[in-house]
Motif scaffolding. Structure first.
Motif, PDB file in Angstrom:
ATOM      1  N   ASP A  80       0.983  -1.375  -0.030  1.00 39.43           N
ATOM      2  CA  ASP A  80       0.000   0.168  -0.074  1.00 39.43           C
ATOM      3  C   ASP A  80       0.780   1.155  -0.019  1.00 39.43           C
ATOM      4  OD1 ASP A  80      -2.225  -1.639  -0.047  1.00 39.43           O
ATOM      5  OD2 ASP A  80      -2.764  -1.161   2.117  1.00 39.43           O
ATOM      6  N   HIS A  83       2.366   1.552  -3.480  1.00 47.84           N
ATOM      7  CA  HIS A  83       1.353   1.890  -4.400  1.00 47.84           C
ATOM      8  C   HIS A  83       1.056   3.411  -4.223  1.00 47.84           C
ATOM      9  CE1 HIS A  83      -2.320   1.875  -7.205  1.00 47.84           C
ATOM     10  NE2 HIS A  83      -3.035   2.360  -6.096  1.00 47.84           N
ATOM     11  N   SER A  87       1.378   6.452  -7.187  1.00 46.35           N
ATOM     12  CA  SER A  87       0.299   7.148  -7.432  1.00 46.35           C
ATOM     13  C   SER A  87       0.653   8.791  -7.219  1.00 46.35           C
ATOM     14  CB  SER A  87      -0.931   6.717  -6.876  1.00 46.35           C
ATOM     15  OG  SER A  87      -1.372   5.409  -6.869  1.00 46.35           O
ATOM     16  N   ASP A 165       5.631  -1.774  -7.134  1.00 48.19           N
ATOM     17  CA  ASP A 165       4.061  -1.554  -7.522  1.00 48.19           C
ATOM     18  C   ASP A 165       3.764  -2.609  -8.654  1.00 48.19           C
ATOM     19  OD1 ASP A 165       1.969  -0.269  -7.143  1.00 48.19           O
ATOM     20  OD2 ASP A 165       2.025   0.794  -9.115  1.00 48.19           O
ATOM     21  N   LYS A 169       1.250  -6.275  -7.082  1.00 47.28           N
ATOM     22  CA  LYS A 169      -0.188  -6.489  -7.757  1.00 47.28           C
ATOM     23  C   LYS A 169      -0.391  -8.032  -8.021  1.00 47.28           C
ATOM     24  CE  LYS A 169      -0.397  -2.287 -10.457  1.00 47.28           C
ATOM     25  NZ  LYS A 169      -0.513  -1.719 -11.823  1.00 47.28           N
TER      26      LYS A 169
END
Length: 242
Positions: A80, A83, A87, A165, A169
């Motif tokens: 998290d 990410h 982002s 990242d 996933k």
């Protein structure tokens, strides 16, 4: 870092606060992860135990755990964090491309994200395409973060962030490792059958190096000329997340 106020991005003033909010969220998750690791280290019963060879001239020290580390739970937080950092960069590129009411060409709108250019040619292509509307005064900042500015582009932090990242996933990208690579951090107590301290040549200390943080994992060993009757180590073994 520029000291010219005209080149500063002010979240919520001259640009959207969203990129900075994503960054702050990543910082918060990082702090949460660090706290959970510290609590685990405090509450768990981690020890370093020594065992002796048949001739009692070599003591091998291993990690002793009362329970496995919650690595999968830590991996969720780490993913998290990664990410949100990725982002934050992508949303920053989007905001820069739309600053002051700019309207990127509809044909490249889906290509607007933080670039990861390993060559000058790729960078120039990005400026001519999806990043064409980024104000000139902010292009230098983006350029300085590009992998092509790194001595070895493959080792650039932003590229590693992107790869983490992607991996996260599909599977956990976190592994717990021991950290016993520093001779100065070794605390060893060796005694003979009479209870006398045994001194040893540091050159005879062998480090196992990074290894899985699991019960029974060898950490280091030491050899002496005198027989060893007692071997212990009160040292703490920190966790390294890989």
């Amino acid at each position: 870092m520029t000291t010219n106020p005209s080149l500063w991005l002010r979240p919520g003033i001259n640009t959207s606060p969203w990129p900075y909010m994503k960054f702050l969220r990543a910082v918060g998750i990082r702090n949460e992860l660090r706290t959970l690791m510290d609590i685990n280290a405090t509450a768990s019963n981690r020890k370093v135990v020594g065992s002796l060879s048949a001739d009692r001239r070599t003591a091998t020290f291993k990690l002793s755990l009362d329970s496995p580390l919650p690595v999968n739970e830590w991996a969720l937080l780490f993913g998290d964090m990664v990410h949100n950092l990725r982002s934050a960069l992508d949303s920053l590129a989007w905001e820069l491309a739309h600053m002051d009411g700019a309207a990127p060409d509809a044909r490249v709108r889906k290509q607007i994200y933080f670039p990861l250019c390993t060559t000058q040619a790729v960078w120039e292509a990005k400026l001519a395409g999806p990043l064409a509307t980024v104000p000139e005064q902010f292009r230098a900042g983006l350029y300085e973060l590009q992998p092509l500015r790194h001595p070895d582009p493959r080792d650039a932090v932003v590229l590693a962030l992107h790869e983490f990242d992607i991996v996260d996933k599909h599977k956990s990208c976190v592994y717990a490792s021991t950290m016993t690579h520093n001779l100065g951090a070794m605390i060893i107590d060796l005694k003979d059958s009479a209870g006398n301290k045994i001194n040893f040549d540091p050159r005879l200390l062998s480090l196992a190096g990074p290894g899985p943080f699991e019960d029974g994992q060898p950490l280091f060993s030491v050899s002496t000329e005198r027989p060893i009757a007692f071997a212990s180590s009160p040292m703490n073994v920190p966790v390294q997340l890989l």
